[in-house]
Design a protein around this motif. Structure first.
Motif, PDB file in Angstrom:
ATOM      1  N   THR A  23     -36.977   6.374  29.259  1.00  0.00           N
ATOM      2  CA  THR A  23     -37.913   7.196  28.484  1.00  0.00           C
ATOM      3  C   THR A  23     -37.499   7.169  27.020  1.00  0.00           C
ATOM      4  OG1 THR A  23     -38.297   8.652  30.365  1.00  0.00           O
ATOM      5  CG2 THR A  23     -38.900   9.503  28.191  1.00  0.00           C
ATOM      6  N   PRO A  24     -38.346   6.622  26.157  1.00  0.00           N
ATOM      7  CA  PRO A  24     -37.997   6.562  24.738  1.00  0.00           C
ATOM      8  C   PRO A  24     -38.056   7.941  24.084  1.00  0.00           C
ATOM      9  CG  PRO A  24     -40.051   5.370  25.169  1.00  0.00           C
ATOM     10  CD  PRO A  24     -39.602   5.963  26.452  1.00  0.00           C
ATOM     11  N   ILE A  25     -37.137   8.177  23.177  1.00  0.00           N
ATOM     12  CA  ILE A  25     -37.123   9.400  22.371  1.00  0.00           C
ATOM     13  C   ILE A  25     -37.397   8.993  20.933  1.00  0.00           C
ATOM     14  CG2 ILE A  25     -35.774  11.366  21.560  1.00  0.00           C
ATOM     15  CD1 ILE A  25     -33.998  10.959  24.085  1.00  0.00           C
ATOM     16  N   ILE A  26     -38.466   9.520  20.374  1.00  0.00           N
ATOM     17  CA  ILE A  26     -38.762   9.262  18.966  1.00  0.00           C
ATOM     18  C   ILE A  26     -38.084  10.377  18.180  1.00  0.00           C
ATOM     19  CG2 ILE A  26     -40.554   9.065  17.205  1.00  0.00           C
ATOM     20  CD1 ILE A  26     -42.359   7.860  19.367  1.00  0.00           C
ATOM     21  N   GLY A  49     -45.737   7.761  27.069  1.00  0.00           N
ATOM     22  CA  GLY A  49     -44.545   8.263  27.744  1.00  0.00           C
ATOM     23  C   GLY A  49     -43.378   8.600  26.843  1.00  0.00           C
ATOM     24  N   ALA A  50     -43.523   8.406  25.538  1.00  0.00           N
ATOM     25  CA  ALA A  50     -42.425   8.729  24.619  1.00  0.00           C
ATOM     26  C   ALA A  50     -42.260  10.241  24.510  1.00  0.00           C
ATOM     27  CB  ALA A  50     -42.700   8.146  23.235  1.00  0.00           C
ATOM     28  N   THR A  51     -41.031  10.656  24.230  1.00  0.00           N
ATOM     29  CA  THR A  51     -40.735  12.059  23.969  1.00  0.00           C
ATOM     30  C   THR A  51     -40.335  12.179  22.500  1.00  0.00           C
ATOM     31  OG1 THR A  51     -38.447  11.757  24.679  1.00  0.00           O
ATOM     32  CG2 THR A  51     -40.017  12.507  26.353  1.00  0.00           C
ATOM     33  N   PHE A  52     -40.218  13.429  22.016  1.00  0.00           N
ATOM     34  CA  PHE A  52     -39.960  13.659  20.599  1.00  0.00           C
ATOM     35  C   PHE A  52     -38.767  14.591  20.408  1.00  0.00           C
ATOM     36  CE2 PHE A  52     -44.521  12.890  21.069  1.00  0.00           C
ATOM     37  CZ  PHE A  52     -44.703  11.819  20.204  1.00  0.00           C
ATOM     38  N   GLN A  53     -37.973  14.285  19.392  1.00  0.00           N
ATOM     39  CA  GLN A  53     -36.835  15.116  19.020  1.00  0.00           C
ATOM     40  C   GLN A  53     -37.068  15.688  17.629  1.00  0.00           C
ATOM     41  OE1 GLN A  53     -33.034  13.124  18.752  1.00  0.00           O
ATOM     42  NE2 GLN A  53     -32.176  14.775  17.538  1.00  0.00           N
ATOM     43  N   LEU A  54     -37.041  16.994  17.532  1.00  0.00           N
ATOM     44  CA  LEU A  54     -37.218  17.692  16.254  1.00  0.00           C
ATOM     45  C   LEU A  54     -35.911  17.694  15.481  1.00  0.00           C
ATOM     46  CD1 LEU A  54     -38.773  19.665  14.339  1.00  0.00           C
ATOM     47  CD2 LEU A  54     -37.927  21.505  15.785  1.00  0.00           C
ATOM     48  N   ASN A  55     -35.970  17.364  14.212  1.00  0.00           N
ATOM     49  CA  ASN A  55     -34.823  17.476  13.315  1.00  0.00           C
ATOM     50  C   ASN A  55     -34.811  18.914  12.788  1.00  0.00           C
ATOM     51  OD1 ASN A  55     -33.031  17.473  11.183  1.00  0.00           O
ATOM     52  ND2 ASN A  55     -33.926  15.706  10.160  1.00  0.00           N
ATOM     53  N   GLY A  78     -46.827  21.123  21.974  1.00  0.00           N
ATOM     54  CA  GLY A  78     -45.743  21.383  22.918  1.00  0.00           C
ATOM     55  C   GLY A  78     -44.988  20.133  23.310  1.00  0.00           C
ATOM     56  N   TRP A  79     -44.924  19.154  22.423  1.00  0.00           N
ATOM     57  CA  TRP A  79     -44.356  17.859  22.761  1.00  0.00           C
ATOM     58  C   TRP A  79     -42.896  17.679  22.369  1.00  0.00           C
ATOM     59  CZ3 TRP A  79     -48.963  14.496  20.730  1.00  0.00           C
ATOM     60  CH2 TRP A  79     -50.027  14.593  21.630  1.00  0.00           C
ATOM     61  N   TYR A  80     -42.310  18.607  21.620  1.00  0.00           N
ATOM     62  CA  TYR A  80     -40.893  18.448  21.302  1.00  0.00           C
ATOM     63  C   TYR A  80     -40.078  18.735  22.554  1.00  0.00           C
ATOM     64  CZ  TYR A  80     -41.486  17.986  16.254  1.00  0.00           C
ATOM     65  OH  TYR A  80     -41.814  17.529  15.007  1.00  0.00           O
ATOM     66  N   SER A  81     -39.267  17.764  22.942  1.00  0.00           N
ATOM     67  CA  SER A  81     -38.411  17.902  24.117  1.00  0.00           C
ATOM     68  C   SER A  81     -36.958  18.143  23.742  1.00  0.00           C
ATOM     69  CB  SER A  81     -38.475  16.628  24.966  1.00  0.00           C
ATOM     70  OG  SER A  81     -39.787  16.398  25.420  1.00  0.00           O
ATOM     71  N   TYR A  82     -36.596  17.796  22.515  1.00  0.00           N
ATOM     72  CA  TYR A  82     -35.199  17.862  22.094  1.00  0.00           C
ATOM     73  C   TYR A  82     -35.099  18.394  20.671  1.00  0.00           C
ATOM     74  CZ  TYR A  82     -35.206  14.434  25.840  1.00  0.00           C
ATOM     75  OH  TYR A  82     -35.416  13.796  27.025  1.00  0.00           O
ATOM     76  N   LEU A  83     -33.969  19.019  20.373  1.00  0.00           N
ATOM     77  CA  LEU A  83     -33.638  19.451  19.020  1.00  0.00           C
ATOM     78  C   LEU A  83     -32.378  18.714  18.603  1.00  0.00           C
ATOM     79  CD1 LEU A  83     -34.007  23.325  19.362  1.00  0.00           C
ATOM     80  CD2 LEU A  83     -35.623  21.746  18.300  1.00  0.00           C
ATOM     81  N   GLY A  84     -32.324  18.306  17.362  1.00  0.00           N
ATOM     82  CA  GLY A  84     -31.143  17.626  16.859  1.00  0.00           C
ATOM     83  C   GLY A  84     -31.047  17.839  15.364  1.00  0.00           C
ATOM     84  N   SER A  85     -30.153  17.129  14.745  1.00  0.00           N
ATOM     85  CA  SER A  85     -30.030  17.244  13.292  1.00  0.00           C
ATOM     86  C   SER A  85     -29.614  15.916  12.703  1.00  0.00           C
ATOM     87  CB  SER A  85     -29.005  18.315  12.917  1.00  0.00           C
ATOM     88  OG  SER A  85     -27.698  17.823  13.102  1.00  0.00           O
ATOM     89  N   ASP A  86     -29.826  15.807  11.430  1.00  0.00           N
ATOM     90  CA  ASP A  86     -29.341  14.681  10.651  1.00  0.00           C
ATOM     91  C   ASP A  86     -28.177  15.165   9.793  1.00  0.00           C
ATOM     92  OD1 ASP A  86     -31.085  12.835  11.620  1.00  0.00           O
ATOM     93  OD2 ASP A  86     -32.466  12.913   9.937  1.00  0.00           O
ATOM     94  N   ALA A  87     -27.370  16.055  10.327  1.00  0.00           N
ATOM     95  CA  ALA A  87     -26.264  16.641   9.570  1.00  0.00           C
ATOM     96  C   ALA A  87     -25.159  15.604   9.399  1.00  0.00           C
ATOM     97  CB  ALA A  87     -25.746  17.888  10.262  1.00  0.00           C
ATOM     98  N   HIS A  88     -25.280  14.830   8.351  1.00  0.00           N
ATOM     99  CA  HIS A  88     -24.312  13.778   8.076  1.00  0.00           C
ATOM    100  C   HIS A  88     -23.251  14.233   7.075  1.00  0.00           C
ATOM    101  CE1 HIS A  88     -26.558  10.756  10.280  1.00  0.00           C
ATOM    102  NE2 HIS A  88     -27.651  11.214   9.694  1.00  0.00           N
ATOM    103  N   SER A  89     -23.353  15.494   6.659  1.00  0.00           N
ATOM    104  CA  SER A  89     -22.386  15.998   5.688  1.00  0.00           C
ATOM    105  C   SER A  89     -22.238  17.504   5.869  1.00  0.00           C
ATOM    106  CB  SER A  89     -22.864  15.706   4.261  1.00  0.00           C
ATOM    107  OG  SER A  89     -24.016  16.483   3.966  1.00  0.00           O
ATOM    108  N   LEU A  90     -21.213  18.042   5.263  1.00  0.00           N
ATOM    109  CA  LEU A  90     -20.996  19.484   5.301  1.00  0.00           C
ATOM    110  C   LEU A  90     -22.175  20.213   4.653  1.00  0.00           C
ATOM    111  CD1 LEU A  90     -19.203  21.858   6.042  1.00  0.00           C
ATOM    112  CD2 LEU A  90     -17.971  21.526   3.880  1.00  0.00           C
ATOM    113  N   HIS A  91     -22.731  19.624   3.595  1.00  0.00           N
ATOM    114  CA  HIS A  91     -23.889  20.230   2.926  1.00  0.00           C
ATOM    115  C   HIS A  91     -25.074  20.362   3.887  1.00  0.00           C
ATOM    116  CE1 HIS A  91     -26.915  21.196  -0.050  1.00  0.00           C
ATOM    117  NE2 HIS A  91     -27.615  20.151   0.353  1.00  0.00           N
TER     118      HIS A  91
END
Length: 106
Positions: A23-26, A49-55, A78-91
């Motif tokens: 299952t692809p996650i966009i 069939g793709a799912t979505f991850q919210l930044n 209602g399509w967001y299945s995942y939560l994540g972040s682009d936290a690549h730094s302390l900022h």
């Protein structure tokens, strides 16, 4: 996908992954602002069939109104299945932890 232009093989990639039982996650679709005027693209990806991850940082509006239009659209569906972040730094991490979410997201 690129932040600047649509991948010419995105639908083929989604199809091939689904055929392989994956299952692809966009990730962070709200960051693909070039699709803000073509929200039906997300319908197509979802229907395939793709799912979505919210930044999480996207909720702050930092990526602009086009990003928020996409975020609101996918959230309303209602399509967001995942939560994540682009936290690549302390900022970035500090930005996420100090965010105050509008009631519509709680």
């Amino acid at each position: 996908m690129s932040y600047y232009y649509i991948s010419p093989i995105i639908e083929k990639a989604i199809f091939n992954l689904m055929m392989a039982g994956i299952t692809p996650i966009i990730a962070h679709p709200e960051r693909y602002v070039y699709l803000a005027d073509s929200l039906s693209s997300f319908d197509r990806y979802h229907d395939m069939g793709a799912t979505f991850q919210l930044n999480l940082l996207s909720l702050s509006g930092v990526y602009g109104p086009a990003s928020m239009r996409i975020l609101d659209y996918i959230k309303r569906k209602g399509w967001y299945s995942y939560l994540g972040s682009d936290a690549h730094s302390l900022h970035h991490f500090e930005s996420i932890t100090s965010m105050r979410f509008p009631k519509r997201y709680l």
